[in-house]
Design an enzyme around this catalytic site. Structure first.
Site, PDB file in Angstrom:
ATOM      1  N   SER A   1       0.815  -1.216   0.000  1.00  0.00           N
ATOM      2  CA  SER A   1       0.000   0.000   0.000  1.00  0.00           C
ATOM      3  C   SER A   1       0.847   1.264   0.000  1.00  0.00           C
ATOM      4  O   SER A   1       0.372   2.317  -0.404  1.00  0.00           O
ATOM      5  CB  SER A   1      -0.925  -0.014   1.220  1.00  0.00           C
ATOM      6  OG  SER A   1      -0.175  -0.150   2.402  1.00  0.00           O
TER       7      SER A   1
ATOM      8  N   CYS B   1       3.979   1.231  -1.475  1.00  0.00           N
ATOM      9  CA  CYS B   1       5.049   0.957  -2.428  1.00  0.00           C
ATOM     10  C   CYS B   1       4.839   1.739  -3.698  1.00  0.00           C
ATOM     11  O   CYS B   1       3.714   1.833  -4.187  1.00  0.00           O
ATOM     12  CB  CYS B   1       5.037  -0.509  -2.852  1.00  0.00           C
ATOM     13  SG  CYS B   1       5.256  -1.616  -1.524  1.00  0.00           S
TER      14      CYS B   1
ATOM     15  N   GLY C   1       2.359  -8.112   0.830  1.00  0.00           N
ATOM     16  CA  GLY C   1       1.942  -6.793   0.349  1.00  0.00           C
ATOM     17  C   GLY C   1       0.639  -6.792  -0.414  1.00  0.00           C
ATOM     18  O   GLY C   1       0.243  -7.795  -1.020  1.00  0.00           O
ATOM     19  N   GLY C   2      -0.043  -5.654  -0.348  1.00  0.00           N
ATOM     20  CA  GLY C   2      -1.258  -5.470  -1.135  1.00  0.00           C
ATOM     21  C   GLY C   2      -2.521  -6.037  -0.509  1.00  0.00           C
ATOM     22  O   GLY C   2      -3.580  -6.003  -1.126  1.00  0.00           O
TER      23      GLY C   2
ATOM     24  N   GLY D   1       1.565  -5.249   6.188  1.00  0.00           N
ATOM     25  CA  GLY D   1       2.074  -4.056   6.855  1.00  0.00           C
ATOM     26  C   GLY D   1       0.933  -3.121   7.208  1.00  0.00           C
ATOM     27  O   GLY D   1       0.597  -2.911   8.378  1.00  0.00           O
TER      28      GLY D   1
ATOM     29  N   GLY E   1       6.774   3.481   3.747  1.00  0.00           N
ATOM     30  CA  GLY E   1       7.489   2.436   3.026  1.00  0.00           C
ATOM     31  C   GLY E   1       8.937   2.414   3.477  1.00  0.00           C
ATOM     32  O   GLY E   1       9.503   3.450   3.811  1.00  0.00           O
TER      33      GLY E   1
ATOM     34  N   ARG F   1      18.751  -1.861   1.715  1.00  0.00           N
ATOM     35  CA  ARG F   1      17.768  -2.805   1.210  1.00  0.00           C
ATOM     36  C   ARG F   1      17.407  -2.491  -0.235  1.00  0.00           C
ATOM     37  O   ARG F   1      17.050  -3.363  -1.005  1.00  0.00           O
ATOM     38  CB  ARG F   1      16.559  -2.674   2.112  1.00  0.00           C
ATOM     39  CG  ARG F   1      15.363  -3.479   1.771  1.00  0.00           C
ATOM     40  CD  ARG F   1      14.329  -3.070   2.783  1.00  0.00           C
ATOM     41  NE  ARG F   1      13.184  -3.927   2.762  1.00  0.00           N
ATOM     42  CZ  ARG F   1      12.421  -4.142   3.803  1.00  0.00           C
ATOM     43  NH1 ARG F   1      12.713  -3.598   4.954  1.00  0.00           N
ATOM     44  NH2 ARG F   1      11.379  -4.900   3.726  1.00  0.00           N
TER      45      ARG F   1
HETATM   46  P1  XMP Z   1       1.063  -3.572   2.694  1.00  0.00           P
HETATM   47  O1  XMP Z   1       0.215  -3.527   1.448  1.00  0.00           O
HETATM   48  O2  XMP Z   1       0.706  -4.697   3.599  1.00  0.00           O
HETATM   49  O3  XMP Z   1       2.553  -3.859   2.155  1.00  0.00           O
HETATM   50  O4  XMP Z   1       1.069  -2.248   3.379  1.00  0.00           O
HETATM   51  C1  XMP Z   1       3.629  -4.089   3.002  1.00  0.00           C
HETATM   52  C2  XMP Z   1       4.815  -4.594   2.194  1.00  0.00           C
HETATM   53  O5  XMP Z   1       5.280  -3.604   1.288  1.00  0.00           O
HETATM   54  C3  XMP Z   1       6.677  -3.805   1.012  1.00  0.00           C
HETATM   55  N1  XMP Z   1       7.354  -2.517   1.184  1.00  0.00           N
HETATM   56  C4  XMP Z   1       7.722  -1.711   0.175  1.00  0.00           C
HETATM   57  N2  XMP Z   1       7.680  -1.890  -1.162  1.00  0.00           N
HETATM   58  N3  XMP Z   1       8.609   0.265  -1.460  1.00  0.00           N
HETATM   59  C5  XMP Z   1       8.130  -0.882  -1.982  1.00  0.00           C
HETATM   60  O6  XMP Z   1       8.082  -1.016  -3.212  1.00  0.00           O
HETATM   61  C6  XMP Z   1       8.687   0.513  -0.116  1.00  0.00           C
HETATM   62  O7  XMP Z   1       9.100   1.584   0.315  1.00  0.00           O
HETATM   63  C7  XMP Z   1       8.233  -0.543   0.739  1.00  0.00           C
HETATM   64  N4  XMP Z   1       8.190  -0.660   2.084  1.00  0.00           N
HETATM   65  C8  XMP Z   1       7.638  -1.895   2.330  1.00  0.00           C
HETATM   66  C9  XMP Z   1       7.168  -4.838   1.973  1.00  0.00           C
HETATM   67  O8  XMP Z   1       7.310  -6.041   1.257  1.00  0.00           O
HETATM   68  C10 XMP Z   1       6.046  -4.899   3.017  1.00  0.00           C
HETATM   69  O9  XMP Z   1       5.963  -6.138   3.664  1.00  0.00           O
END
Ligand code: XMP
Length: 523
Positions: free
Chosen positions: A345, A347, A381-382, A402, A428, A442
């Site tokens: 969300s 990303c 994610g997502g 997240g 993020g 990372r």
């Molecule tokens: P949700 O959708 O659950 O996603 O909020 C959490 C996941 O997003 C990834 N993550 C990132 N991906 N840029 C990205 O492209 C970022 O800055 C970032 N920070 C987190 C990560 O896999 C996390 O578990």
């Protein structure tokens, strides 16, 4: 009607509602994500409440519910990881902090005694009661009794809620406290193997006393039991989903590490292995080599290095979206592979880099490679609703979230109020702010030059939510409901039975609440 026939899948249905191995290859030209498809209902003899949600991610890594909290600095530190494990799930402590601090976060989870507040909020004798009242207000504490300690942490007494009143605002804590000699305490070493039962007995034996302080041999404060916590725990004993524990009855805990490089740009072998060793010593149950691009030499070498040094330690590695990446990381020694590039969300990887695969197609492709390699996959994610989790679990062994958890009190950070609404920060790990705080490694960027790099994540707010217990209760209810509709008694059956169909944009609109005036949301 004959029972046996009623459970068979009609040939008419089979033309529309397809198995994963038919459905996804048939859509190979179109990358799909959660809202693009729906699951067909199937004959069921399974009641949602009877479904089993346990999952094995690696030998020795078993969860009672298939949910993991993200290794992000606005999501998982010790209190999130503890809450997740208490619910049968897992938290991955993020690495955007000094290595020493990550070790102590892991220790806090591993040493957590259920019901014992290990690091209670304390006050000092020269504080004014007015200051204490202000802190209660600012941090929205629901309690107003505090242990009083000196600068070294030694117990001086208890500030009782009877004196934490505006009337006494100008008095010092030191004048108003109940003195040490009158405070009920128990030495830490007397807690024994069943601290809850010990505290429960104490509260039975001391009517009217609701707090029990734990001290060590030097009278340093080591924790606090409250009667209401003990009563809640006793009520929860019959809960369906037990806490996730290791062989020594400690809560399970994971931690993320990166493929750390030294000043010459080479993998910092010694630093990675020393830190991994220290984590293992603290009782870590799983290490996650967590990067945005897991199909890379640095990640592979890091996984291999950790695998060689710790043959039995479960390793999660990622993130990836292709079969070859799964094969590569499995060959390097990973047990569970994190799948997801850009669905999160917060990303912006797909926008900034133009790279990434919508999540369900990515999960299908990787799950088939994982099955061949004997590793598991984690959908990362997502995920915004329990229905997404059900869909993810038709292909993956667990989900990683997240945003769903970032608004809870267990997530790091303070609640803030904007126009009468309460929020928490969520960012993020590839956002500028998080990279400045250390996660640049990372994303393959140097920390020092963080302001010159292209961020792949944003800084955001989440509405403050209920506790992790409450959030997980809702999610689990949804997962169980989905399994009931599919007649799946456990997660293996869910993966085996799922039938998919593509949904049109109109179908997607139809799925959410529509054509009504909403007066109350589901939350
Ligand atoms: P949700 O959708 O659950 O996603 O909020 C959490 C996941 O997003 C990834 N993550 C990132 N991906 N840029 C990205 O492209 C970022 O800055 C970032 N920070 C987190 C990560 O896999 C996390 O578990």
């Amino acid at each position: 009607m004959d029972m046996a026939n009623s459970s068979e899948f009609s040939t008419i249905d089979a033309q529309f509602y397809q198995r994963a191995d038919e459905f996804f290859p048939a859509h190979r030209n179109l990358a799909l994500t959660y809202d693009d498809l729906s699951l067909a209902t199937l004959y069921s003899e399974v009641l949602p409440r009877d479904t089993q949600l346990d999952t094995t991610l690696a030998e020795g890594l078993n969860l009672n519910i298939p949910v993991i909290s993200s290794d992000m600095d606005t999501v998982t530190e010790a209190s999130m990881a503890t809450a997740m494990a208490l619910n049968g799930a897992l938290g991955l402590i993020h690495y955007n902090m000094p290595e020493k601090q990550q070790l102590s976060e892991v220790s806090r989870v591993k040493n957590h005694v259920h019901g014992l507040i290990q690091d209670p909020i304390k006050v000092w004798p020269d504080q004014l009661i007015g200051d204490v009242l202000r802190v209660i207000d600012e941090r929205r504490f629901a309690f107003s009794t505090f242990p009083v300690v000196d600068a070294s942490g030694k117990l001086l007494g208890l500030l009782s809620s009877h004196v934490v009143k505006p009337r006494y605002a100008k008095r010092k804590v030191g004048e108003a406290l109940t003195p040490r000699s009158q405070v009920h305490t128990i030495p830490h070493k007397e807690l024994g193997s069943n601290p809850i039962a010990r505290a429960d007995k104490f509260f039975n034996d001391h009517p009217g006393i609701h707090k029990l302080l734990v001290v060590d041999a030097d009278d340093q404060l080591r924790g606090l039991f409250t009667m209401s916590d003990i009563e809640r725990i006793n009520q929860e004993r019959g809960a369906q989903f037990k806490p996730a524990r290791d062989a020594h009855f400690r809560l399970i805990c994971g931690a993320a590490v990166s493929a750390t490089r030294n000043a010459f740009g080479e993998l910092d072998r010694e630093r990675i292995l020393t830190h991994a060793g220290a984590l293992v010593e603290r009782g870590l149950d799983v290490i996650a080599v967590s990067t945005a691009h897991g199909h890379s030499k640095g990640v592979g070498q890091t996984v291999k290095m950790i695998r060689d040094a710790f043959p039995k330690l479960p390793i999660i590695a990622g993130n990836v979206t292709s079969a070859s990446a799964v094969e590569y990381l499995a060959d390097c020694g990973a047990n569970a592979i994190k799948v997801g590039q850009g669905p999160g969300s917060i990303c912006t990887t797909r926008v900034v880099a133009g790279v990434g695969i919508p999540q369900l197609t990515a999960l299908y492709v990787t799950s088939r490679a994982a099955a061949k390699k004997g590793v598991t996959i984690i959908a990362d994610g997502g995920i915004t609703k329990s229905g997404d989790i059900v869909k993810a679990l038709t292909l993956a062994q667990a989900v990683l979230c997240g945003g769903l958890f970032a608004g809870s009190p267990e997530a790091p950070g303070q609640i803030m109020e904007i126009n009468g609404k309460l929020y928490k920060q969520y960012r993020g790990m590839g956002s500028l702010a998080a990279m400045k705080a250390g996660s640049a490694a990372r994303y393959g960027h140097a920390t020092a030059g963080a302001s010159k790099v292209a961020p792949e994540g944003i800084e955001a707010l989440k509405e403050a939510s209920g506790s992790i217990d409450a959030v997980l209760t809702q999610l689990i209810g949804g997962i169980q409901s989905g399994m009931g509709y599919l007649g799946a008694a456990n997660l293996a059956q869910l993966r085996e039975k799922a039938r998919y169909i593509r949904v049109s944009p109109a179908g997607m609109r139809e799925a959410a609440a529509h054509d009504i005036v909403e007066i109350k949301t589901g939350n």
